[in-house]
Structures are given as structure tokens and as C-alpha cells.
Design a protein around this motif. Structure first.
Motif, PDB file in Angstrom:
ATOM      1  N   ILE A 145      -9.341   3.565   0.740  1.00 49.76           N
ATOM      2  CA  ILE A 145      -9.543   2.720   1.611  1.00 49.76           C
ATOM      3  C   ILE A 145     -10.482   1.614   1.712  1.00 49.76           C
ATOM      4  O   ILE A 145     -10.258   0.543   1.673  1.00 49.76           O
ATOM      5  CB  ILE A 145      -9.326   3.540   2.921  1.00 49.76           C
ATOM      6  N   LEU A 149      -5.019   1.850   9.007  1.00 46.81           N
ATOM      7  CA  LEU A 149      -5.011   0.625   8.184  1.00 46.81           C
ATOM      8  C   LEU A 149      -4.638  -0.563   9.006  1.00 46.81           C
ATOM      9  O   LEU A 149      -5.516  -1.718   8.987  1.00 46.81           O
ATOM     10  CB  LEU A 149      -3.998   0.555   7.011  1.00 46.81           C
ATOM     11  N   LEU A 173      -3.394   4.695  -2.637  1.00 45.40           N
ATOM     12  CA  LEU A 173      -4.098   5.272  -1.824  1.00 45.40           C
ATOM     13  C   LEU A 173      -4.788   6.653  -2.359  1.00 45.40           C
ATOM     14  O   LEU A 173      -5.775   7.189  -2.103  1.00 45.40           O
ATOM     15  CB  LEU A 173      -3.994   5.534  -0.181  1.00 45.40           C
ATOM     16  N   THR A 224      -1.873   6.868   8.941  1.00 44.97           N
ATOM     17  CA  THR A 224      -2.650   5.836   7.644  1.00 44.97           C
ATOM     18  C   THR A 224      -2.223   4.678   8.203  1.00 44.97           C
ATOM     19  O   THR A 224      -3.155   3.801   7.994  1.00 44.97           O
ATOM     20  CB  THR A 224      -1.894   6.604   6.580  1.00 44.97           C
ATOM     21  N   PRO A 270     -10.284   8.901   5.805  1.00 49.05           N
ATOM     22  CA  PRO A 270     -10.394   7.658   4.951  1.00 49.05           C
ATOM     23  C   PRO A 270     -11.067   7.674   3.664  1.00 49.05           C
ATOM     24  O   PRO A 270     -10.878   6.971   2.833  1.00 49.05           O
ATOM     25  CB  PRO A 270     -11.085   6.600   6.151  1.00 49.05           C
ATOM     26  N   ILE A 287      -7.042  -4.126   9.305  1.00 46.74           N
ATOM     27  CA  ILE A 287      -6.772  -5.171   8.287  1.00 46.74           C
ATOM     28  C   ILE A 287      -6.442  -6.386   9.356  1.00 46.74           C
ATOM     29  O   ILE A 287      -6.801  -7.578   9.014  1.00 46.74           O
ATOM     30  CB  ILE A 287      -5.734  -4.817   7.431  1.00 46.74           C
ATOM     31  N   LEU A 347       2.391  -1.951   4.590  1.00 44.82           N
ATOM     32  CA  LEU A 347       2.282  -0.813   4.273  1.00 44.82           C
ATOM     33  C   LEU A 347       3.535   0.083   4.197  1.00 44.82           C
ATOM     34  O   LEU A 347       4.504   0.198   4.947  1.00 44.82           O
ATOM     35  CB  LEU A 347       1.571  -0.510   5.901  1.00 44.82           C
ATOM     36  N   VAL A 379       0.961  -1.199  -0.027  1.00 45.78           N
ATOM     37  CA  VAL A 379       0.121   0.030  -0.028  1.00 45.78           C
ATOM     38  C   VAL A 379       0.842   1.203   0.034  1.00 45.78           C
ATOM     39  O   VAL A 379       1.654   1.423   0.749  1.00 45.78           O
ATOM     40  CB  VAL A 379      -0.848   0.034   1.210  1.00 45.78           C
TER      41      VAL A 379
END
Ligand SMILES: [Zn+2]
Ligand SMILES: [Zn+2]
Lengths: 260, 203
Positions: free
Chosen positions: B129, B161, B112, B157, B124, B165, B146, B89
Motif C-alpha cells: 500500500i 484505499l 497488493l 481494503t 496496510p 487516495i 479498485l 489495484v
């Protein structure tokens, strides 16, 4: 020209905006120069020696050179990096809220030493104290004291009578409390329980050490948050963006569990 | 001709103004490029101007990873040789070529298009996202890396996430943060040094 070309100051980095390819314009809050802006050259490059010392929410010693428009940062050294604040989403968000408010309320180049102290003494307990909400409320009330919007919590702002232990209401437009009688003639008031009002008075009149001994239950916590967000929004004439983010995080389960 | 003088042609003046707004190009380079183009063959100039226009007209975002592409899905997403169980990401499309250049990552990406910035009001919903979460639900993904920037917004961020996740039972990793190659220890800040110590590896 009494201003020397180079100078240094302690500073807390409260805002950063990208400039060009590799630079940033930083907003610094300082003990004796108030809020200042300066250019940090090259800090978006990976090999920048200064980047880490000039990240948001960092307390640093900063060396500057005067420029025609903006001053340029020539050196820096971290005093406190507030590492705990940066390794937890909720704490980072609380700290960004605090710095957003300082940035909004502080004027450029106007010394406000008590406000600098308040900012520093808010970031420190945010790192370690349990009740972050209490730290935020203490900060808001005392920020308002420092920038000339001290709310009136003792008397009714309309009839001037001392408030009785009943449900009085906060009126943002009037900058203080209204007794039940006067509340009837006002729109947009925020009813406050007797206990919530007691807490606000204590936060306004005591130092942090005394205030931090308070234990707030969740309903009082919510009342206080509501009335403060309301008043701040009224004074700034806009939403406090990071307050909206704090509310978003609170709505999402599992977002507030601190990393320990 | 004097470097600082105003050109007598409005067309020349306009191009210099336009070019000098580009990153890394000052007024002098803008002037040099302009006069170069003035003397270059018309066909070459036309090719260049078409190329500039087509990055606005012919590109779109990949429907899977939101990287910039000319087709419905990008070359990386369509490449069967890549590891389809890994997603890296990143904040911006330009981060993808930077990671690709290393040739040490063979999974997929997710762009993103920004980072969470509470004080700028970027949340978000302003980023891709939800699209990432949908992708994780409907595909067999075993690792999300990430690779947001190592600053306050990128870190916020990544933390956000990770909280979304991890409960899905997917391994979440963060690009190692530490001392950049070619730097000297004495100039490193506390945050970088702490990350470097925590992320130390057997030598
Ligand atoms: Zn009254
Ligand atoms: Zn793709």
C-alpha cells in the motif's frame, strides 16, 4: 445414532478460512448449537448461489448435512445482511472485532443462547446507533458475563470492602477492582476515574436500552477502552488482532468519518 | 494394477504424494500423471522439471507494480501503448491475467499481495500500500480502479484505499458489483442485489 443426517439452524457467520480452490471453512455462531464449523463448497466461485448468504457478518438460515469430519452447508438464506456494517470501514472493523471476540471466547458445540442474542443485539445497534464505542463496551462487559469472566466492580477483590468514590484501580490478574489501599501491593493495575467505574457498573447491570442512553465524553471513553482491551488481552493471553486494527484506524485522521 | 495400492517404488510414491497436493489434482489424477511421466521421453520430463524450478528461481516482482515478472519491470509497465494514467489495484498476481483476458482494460496495475484482514492481523503495512501511495505521488495518475475482491476483506481494503487516495485529488473508482452473468435473480443475496440496483444503467 440419534442425530439426523440433515439439520438446519440460524447462524451468524463469524469467520471464514479458504479451503482448496473454491471452498471455505466457515465458523458459525448459532442460537442452540453454539459455535460450529462447516464447509461451504464453491463459495469462492463468482456464480456461487450461496456466497452472498454466507459472507462474514451475515445472519442466515443455514441447512447442513453431517459429514465424517466437518458438516457441509447445503443451503442458506439471508435473514439480515447488515448492509450498513459492510459499507463503512469503521463499522466493518467494529463488527469484525465483535465476531473475533465471540470466536475466541465461545466453545464449540456448547449452547449459549444469551451470547447469541448478545451478538445479534450488538450487530443491530452498530448499524444504527450513534455511539459505536458504547455499543462495543456494552458488548465486552456482557460477553464477559456470559463466558464466566464477570469482572468485580462493586467490592475490592483483595480486602472485600465496598469501593469508595475515589480513584480505584482495575487489576486484570485479579479480575476486578482494587481499593487505593490494596492497589499499592499489586503490579499492573489500571487506575479508573469515579465516573468511568460508574459507567462500567451500569453497563454490567442494565439492559442495552438503558445503557444506550449514556453519554460518554472522550476521556471516559478512552479509559473504558483501555481497561477492557487490557483485561481481554490478559484473559486471551494474546493481542486481540482487530482491536489493534481499530486503534490503527483511530490514529489515522479521516478514517472514522461514516459514509452517510 | 489396483488404483489404490501403494507403488513399490519410493520415487513413484513421492511424486504421487507431491502432485496430489496441487490444486485440482486428486490422488487418482496424481497417479495417472506420474505413470505418464514414467513412460515419457527423458528430455520432455527434464524440460518440465526445469520449468517448475524456474518459476521459483527466475521470477521476481516488478519494481513498479509488484506483478510477477522475469525482468526488473514487467511487460505491462514497459508497454508505451498502455494508458499510464490509470492504475487498477488487485489483490493477487493471478487477478491480472483474469482482467487482461477481457481485453477491455488498457491501463496499468498494482498488485497488493493480499487484502486487509483485521482478524488475521493483516494490516496496510503487510501489503504493497505504501508503494502504491508513492507511485501516485511521483506519477501523473488520473484514475485508480479498485478491483479487490467483493468480500469483507476486499471491501475493507477498497474503503481504506479510497480514504487515502481521494484526498490526493485522484479519481477513485470501484469495479461494479452486481449480478454475475448466468445467475438467477431469485438466488441473489441482499448485498449483491442492492449493489446491482444502485449500479443499474440505462438500457
Ligand atoms: Zn482493598
Ligand atoms: Zn509492472
Amino acid at each position: 445414532m440419534s442425530n439426523p443426517r440433515n439439520y438446519q439452524t440460524e447462524a451468524i457467520i463469524i469467520k471464514g478460512v479458504k479451503l482448496g480452490e473454491a471452498d471455505r471453512i466457515l465458523t458459525l455462531y448459532t442460537p442452540h448449537l453454539g459455535k460450529i464449523q462447516a464447509v461451504a463448497k464453491g463459495v469462492r466461485r463468482p456464480r456461487s448461489k450461496m456466497a452472498g448468504h454466507l459472507e462474514l457478518l451475515t445472519y442466515s438460515q443455514v441447512w447442513l448435512a453431517r459429514g465424517r469430519n466437518l458438516d457441509t452447508i447445503t443451503g442458506c438464506q439471508t435473514i439480515n445482511s447488515f448492509l450498513q456494517l459492510k459499507s463503512d470501514l469503521w463499522l466493518t472493523s467494529c463488527a469484525l472485532y465483535v465476531t473475533e471476540l465471540v470466536n475466541q471466547f465461545a466453545a464449540e458445540h456448547i449452547e449459549n443462547y444469551p451470547l447469541f442474542q448478545l451478538l445479534l443485539k450488538t450487530l443491530e445497534p452498530l448499524c444504527k446507533d450513534k455511539d459505536k464505542e458504547l455499543v462495543l463496551r456494552y458488548f465486552e462487559i456482557n460477553l464477559l458475563n456470559q463466558v464466566g469472566y464477570r469482572p468485580q466492580f462493586k467490592h475490592c477483590v483483595a480486602c472485600n470492602k465496598a469501593l469508595q468514590p475515589a480513584t480505584n484501580s482495575f487489576c486484570s490478574a485479579a479480575g476486578g477492582m482494587l481499593c487505593p489501599n490494596c492497589t499499592q501491593h499489586e503490579f499492573l493495575t489500571y487506575p479508573l476515574s469515579v465516573n468511568a467505574l460508574k459507567v462500567l457498573r451500569l453497563l454490567q447491570d442494565s439492559d442495552y436500552a438503558t445503557s444506550s442512553r449514556l453519554k460518554l465524553n472522550s476521556s471516559i471513553s478512552k479509559e473504558l477502552e483501555g481497561v477492557m482491551y487490557d483485561y481481554l488481552r490478559y484473559l486471551l493471553e494474546r493481542e486481540v488482532k482487530s482491536a489493534t486494527w481499530l486503534l490503527t484506524l483511530k490514529e489515522q485522521k479521516g478514517m472514522l468519518v461514516p459514509n452517510k | 494394477m489396483d488404483q489404490g495400492s501403494i507403488p513399490t517404488s519410493e520415487a513413484v510414491y513421492k511424486l504421487i504424494q507431491g502432485l496430489s497436493k496441487l490444486p485440482g489434482i486428486g490422488p487418482k489424477s496424481a497417479q495417472r500423471v506420474t505413470y505418464y511421466l514414467l513412460h515419457a521421453p527423458e528430455e520432455q520430463v527434464k524440460q518440465l522439471s526445469d520449468a517448475i524450478l524456474s518459476i521459483k528461481q527466475k521470477t521476481k516482482l516488478c519494481s513498479v507494480c509488484f506483478n510477477v515478472t522475469d525482468t526488473e519491470t514487467c511487460l505491462i509497465c514497459r508497454n508505451e501503448q498502455r494508458e499510464h494514467g490509470k492504475i487498477c489495484v488487485v489483490e493477487q498476481p493471478q487477478d491480472v491475467p483474469a482482467l487482461e483476458h477481457t481485453t477491455s482494460y488498457h491501463g496499468l496495475y498494482h498488485v497488493l499481495h493480499g487484502a486487509i484482514s483485521p482478524t488475521e492481523g493483516i494490516g496496510p503495512d503487510d501489503l504493497k500500500i505504501n508503494e502504491l501511495l508513492e507511485r501516485l505521488k511521483s506519477n501523473k495518475i488520473d484514475e485508480v480502479i479498485l478491483a479487490t475482491n467483493p468480500n469483507i476483506e476486499g471491501e475493507a481494503t477498497a474503503m481504506y484505499l479510497s480514504k487515502l487516495i481521494s484526498p490526493m485529488g485522484i479519481k477513485v473508482t470501484r469495479l461494479a458489483m452486481g449480478l454475475p452473468f448466468g445467475t438467477e435473480l431469485e438466488y441473489a443475496d441482499d448485498v449483491t442485489l442492492t449493489h446491482a440496483i444502485e449500479g443499474r444503467q440505462e438500457f
